[in-house]
Design a protein around this motif. Sequence first.
Motif, PDB file in Angstrom:
ATOM      1  N   GLN A 121       0.710  -0.855   0.492  1.00 31.74           N
ATOM      2  CA  GLN A 121      -0.457  -0.110   0.315  1.00 31.74           C
ATOM      3  C   GLN A 121       1.208   1.312  -0.577  1.00 31.74           C
ATOM      4  OE1 GLN A 121      -2.205   0.917   4.061  1.00 31.74           O
ATOM      5  NE2 GLN A 121      -4.212   1.585   2.383  1.00 31.74           N
ATOM      6  N   VAL A 122       0.779   2.752  -1.297  1.00 36.19           N
ATOM      7  CA  VAL A 122       1.719   3.176  -0.897  1.00 36.19           C
ATOM      8  C   VAL A 122       0.697   4.513  -0.776  1.00 36.19           C
ATOM      9  CG1 VAL A 122       3.133   4.804  -2.657  1.00 36.19           C
ATOM     10  CG2 VAL A 122       2.938   2.196  -2.690  1.00 36.19           C
ATOM     11  N   PHE A 123       1.169   5.470  -0.041  1.00 36.05           N
ATOM     12  CA  PHE A 123       0.490   6.575   0.834  1.00 36.05           C
ATOM     13  C   PHE A 123       0.682   8.118  -0.275  1.00 36.05           C
ATOM     14  CE2 PHE A 123      -0.853   3.922   4.067  1.00 36.05           C
ATOM     15  CZ  PHE A 123      -1.712   4.261   4.444  1.00 36.05           C
ATOM     16  N   THR A 127      -3.519  10.502   3.418  1.00 37.67           N
ATOM     17  CA  THR A 127      -5.521   9.846   3.430  1.00 37.67           C
ATOM     18  C   THR A 127      -5.949   8.793   1.826  1.00 37.67           C
ATOM     19  OG1 THR A 127      -6.155  11.969   2.747  1.00 37.67           O
ATOM     20  CG2 THR A 127      -6.545  11.392   5.127  1.00 37.67           C
ATOM     21  N   GLU A 128      -4.372   9.538   1.429  1.00 41.61           N
ATOM     22  CA  GLU A 128      -4.767   8.875   0.115  1.00 41.61           C
ATOM     23  C   GLU A 128      -4.312   7.439  -0.010  1.00 41.61           C
ATOM     24  OE1 GLU A 128      -6.865  10.276  -2.340  1.00 41.61           O
ATOM     25  OE2 GLU A 128      -7.554  11.588  -0.907  1.00 41.61           O
ATOM     26  N   ARG A 157      -4.528   0.207  -7.169  1.00 38.60           N
ATOM     27  CA  ARG A 157      -6.528  -0.001  -6.630  1.00 38.60           C
ATOM     28  C   ARG A 157      -6.065   0.980  -5.916  1.00 38.60           C
ATOM     29  NH1 ARG A 157     -11.383  -1.925  -7.508  1.00 38.60           N
ATOM     30  NH2 ARG A 157     -11.097  -3.070  -9.547  1.00 38.60           N
ATOM     31  N   PRO A 158      -6.937   1.951  -5.606  1.00 44.22           N
ATOM     32  CA  PRO A 158      -7.005   3.216  -4.770  1.00 44.22           C
ATOM     33  C   PRO A 158      -7.580   2.542  -3.901  1.00 44.22           C
ATOM     34  CG  PRO A 158      -8.425   4.729  -6.184  1.00 44.22           C
ATOM     35  CD  PRO A 158      -7.973   2.308  -7.279  1.00 44.22           C
ATOM     36  N   ALA A 159      -6.296   1.953  -2.778  1.00 42.67           N
ATOM     37  CA  ALA A 159      -7.250   1.765  -1.531  1.00 42.67           C
ATOM     38  C   ALA A 159      -8.359   2.390  -0.794  1.00 42.67           C
ATOM     39  CB  ALA A 159      -6.021   1.012   0.200  1.00 42.67           C
ATOM     40  N   ALA A 160      -9.447   2.236   0.337  1.00 39.03           N
ATOM     41  CA  ALA A 160     -11.146   2.560   0.988  1.00 39.03           C
ATOM     42  C   ALA A 160     -10.712   2.973   2.071  1.00 39.03           C
ATOM     43  CB  ALA A 160     -11.995   1.669   1.027  1.00 39.03           C
ATOM     44  N   SER A 161      -9.325   2.931   2.823  1.00 38.06           N
ATOM     45  CA  SER A 161      -9.102   3.463   3.677  1.00 38.06           C
ATOM     46  C   SER A 161      -7.829   3.175   4.221  1.00 38.06           C
ATOM     47  CB  SER A 161     -10.174   2.327   4.911  1.00 38.06           C
ATOM     48  OG  SER A 161      -9.728   1.252   5.170  1.00 38.06           O
ATOM     49  N   PRO A 162      -6.830   4.272   4.975  1.00 37.92           N
ATOM     50  CA  PRO A 162      -5.720   4.039   5.233  1.00 37.92           C
ATOM     51  C   PRO A 162      -5.361   3.634   6.468  1.00 37.92           C
ATOM     52  CG  PRO A 162      -6.852   5.961   6.290  1.00 37.92           C
ATOM     53  CD  PRO A 162      -8.330   5.369   5.238  1.00 37.92           C
ATOM     54  N   ASP A 163      -5.684   2.380   6.157  1.00 39.00           N
ATOM     55  CA  ASP A 163      -5.413   2.029   7.481  1.00 39.00           C
ATOM     56  C   ASP A 163      -4.510  -0.532   6.542  1.00 39.00           C
ATOM     57  OD1 ASP A 163      -8.099   0.555   6.679  1.00 39.00           O
ATOM     58  OD2 ASP A 163      -8.132   1.066   8.253  1.00 39.00           O
ATOM     59  N   GLY A 166      -7.980  -1.508   4.065  1.00 33.40           N
ATOM     60  CA  GLY A 166      -8.250  -1.079   3.487  1.00 33.40           C
ATOM     61  C   GLY A 166      -6.938  -1.450   2.026  1.00 33.40           C
ATOM     62  N   ALA A 167      -6.005  -1.783   3.069  1.00 35.22           N
ATOM     63  CA  ALA A 167      -4.993  -2.584   2.564  1.00 35.22           C
ATOM     64  C   ALA A 167      -5.124  -3.908   1.690  1.00 35.22           C
ATOM     65  CB  ALA A 167      -3.370  -2.361   2.703  1.00 35.22           C
ATOM     66  N   VAL A 168      -5.569  -4.637   2.227  1.00 38.70           N
ATOM     67  CA  VAL A 168      -5.954  -5.834   2.600  1.00 38.70           C
ATOM     68  C   VAL A 168      -7.254  -5.794   0.612  1.00 38.70           C
ATOM     69  CG1 VAL A 168      -7.071  -8.032   3.304  1.00 38.70           C
ATOM     70  CG2 VAL A 168      -4.744  -6.907   4.167  1.00 38.70           C
TER      71      VAL A 168
END
Length: 191
Positions: A121-123, A127-128, A157-163, A166-168
């Motif tokens: 997951q790349v921030f 929050t994005e 693919r965008p993650a729905a949440s920053p945690d 969301g990553a999974v």
Amino acid sequence: MRVALPLIAAALALSACSLAPTAPARAVYDLGPAAAAPASGGALAWRLTDVTAPPWLASEGIAYRLAFQQAQRLEQYRDSAWAAPPAALLTQRLRQQLAAMPGCAGRPAALLAVNLDAFEQVFSSPTESQAVLRVHATLWPAGNASPALQQHWRLERPAASPDAPGAVRALAQVVDDWLPQLAGWLAVSCR
């Protein structure tokens, strides 16, 4: 009184332990159930080696990167983990999908090797974030009659949440997005 005082101190010490905050339970994730695929019913179409990955993807940690802060630093969520290293999870998913795919008519099973290059997951901000999958595959046709074929993919693919949850979810979805692309490439290799 001398006997009672140590007993009271011990009881207080033990009760203090029960009041201490407990660490949250570790959440363990996999890629979820595979999409239902019809059985091919034919001979083995593809032989798959175990998916390989670089050393930093060899653990069960769910990786993330704060690109907006320090892009060179790869972190892992503390209280969440994969059920197995990502390469093992991907191997399992590929075996399920390849068993249902038709092979090249009249040809023996080719050998497919997949290398997992990125699964994180790349921030871009606090929050994005994006789930990033980078893989490359090598296909060796049986009998050495044809040269090996190689293909590289990078999917986001965008993650729905920053945690971690969301990553999974995003990483599992990006794997499911990639599988039809792999199937298309394998089908073209039959021509």
